[in-house]
Design a protein around this motif. Structure first.
Motif, short mmCIF file in Angstrom:
data_model
loop_
_atom_site.label_atom_id
_atom_site.label_comp_id
_atom_site.label_asym_id
_atom_site.label_seq_id
_atom_site.Cartn_x
_atom_site.Cartn_y
_atom_site.Cartn_z
N ALA A 133 0.83 -1.21 0.00
CA ALA A 133 0.00 0.00 0.00
C ALA A 133 0.87 1.26 0.00
N ASP A 134 1.94 1.25 0.79
CA ASP A 134 2.84 2.40 0.83
C ASP A 134 3.48 2.60 -0.54
N ALA A 163 2.35 1.62 -3.44
CA ALA A 163 1.32 2.06 -4.40
C ALA A 163 1.06 3.56 -4.26
N HIS A 164 1.06 4.06 -3.03
CA HIS A 164 0.88 5.51 -2.81
C HIS A 164 2.05 6.30 -3.40
N ARG A 165 3.24 5.75 -3.25
CA ARG A 165 4.43 6.41 -3.80
C ARG A 165 4.35 6.49 -5.33
N ASP A 169 1.57 6.36 -7.13
CA ASP A 169 0.49 7.31 -7.45
C ASP A 169 0.99 8.76 -7.35
N ALA A 170 1.77 9.05 -6.29
CA ALA A 170 2.29 10.41 -6.09
C ALA A 170 3.27 10.80 -7.19
N ALA A 224 9.22 6.82 -8.43
CA ALA A 224 8.87 6.48 -7.05
C ALA A 224 10.04 5.79 -6.35
#
Length: 90
Positions: free
Chosen positions: A46-47, A49-51, A53-54, A62
């Motif tokens: 999840a972390d 995936a957020h990276r 996305d950012a 990322a």
């Protein structure tokens, strides 16, 4: 990445704690290093995936940002090749 892009010495426990120490050094002055493994638990999906996305979906960006944040590479470093392996728990 070129060896000069890294801040930490290859195979050091600071660079890759709990990971195999066999850093592959290539004739073109680049190195292959490993971060995360089945033995160490790897990274939180999840972390990561957020990276991604950012970074607008750019996986390399990322990873680059993570390497800079953790003090492993210089901000201007260029990733020549990136290999990501994933697995699912059984």
């Amino acid at each position: 990445m070129p060896k000069t892009s890294y801040i930490l010495a290859s195979g050091s426990r600071t660079d890759s704690p709990g990971i195999r120490r066999d850093v592959i050094q290539r004739a073109d002055h680049t190195e292959e290093r490993s971060y995360g493994s089945a033995a160490t638990g790897g990274f939180d999906a999840a972390d990561f995936a957020h990276r991604v996305d950012a970074a607008g979906g750019d996986v390399t960006a990322a990873v680059h940002q993570w390497l800079v944040e953790t003090g492993r590479i210089h901000p201007g470093a260029h990733i020549n090749h990136l290999e990501i392996r994933t697995w699912r728990p059984r």
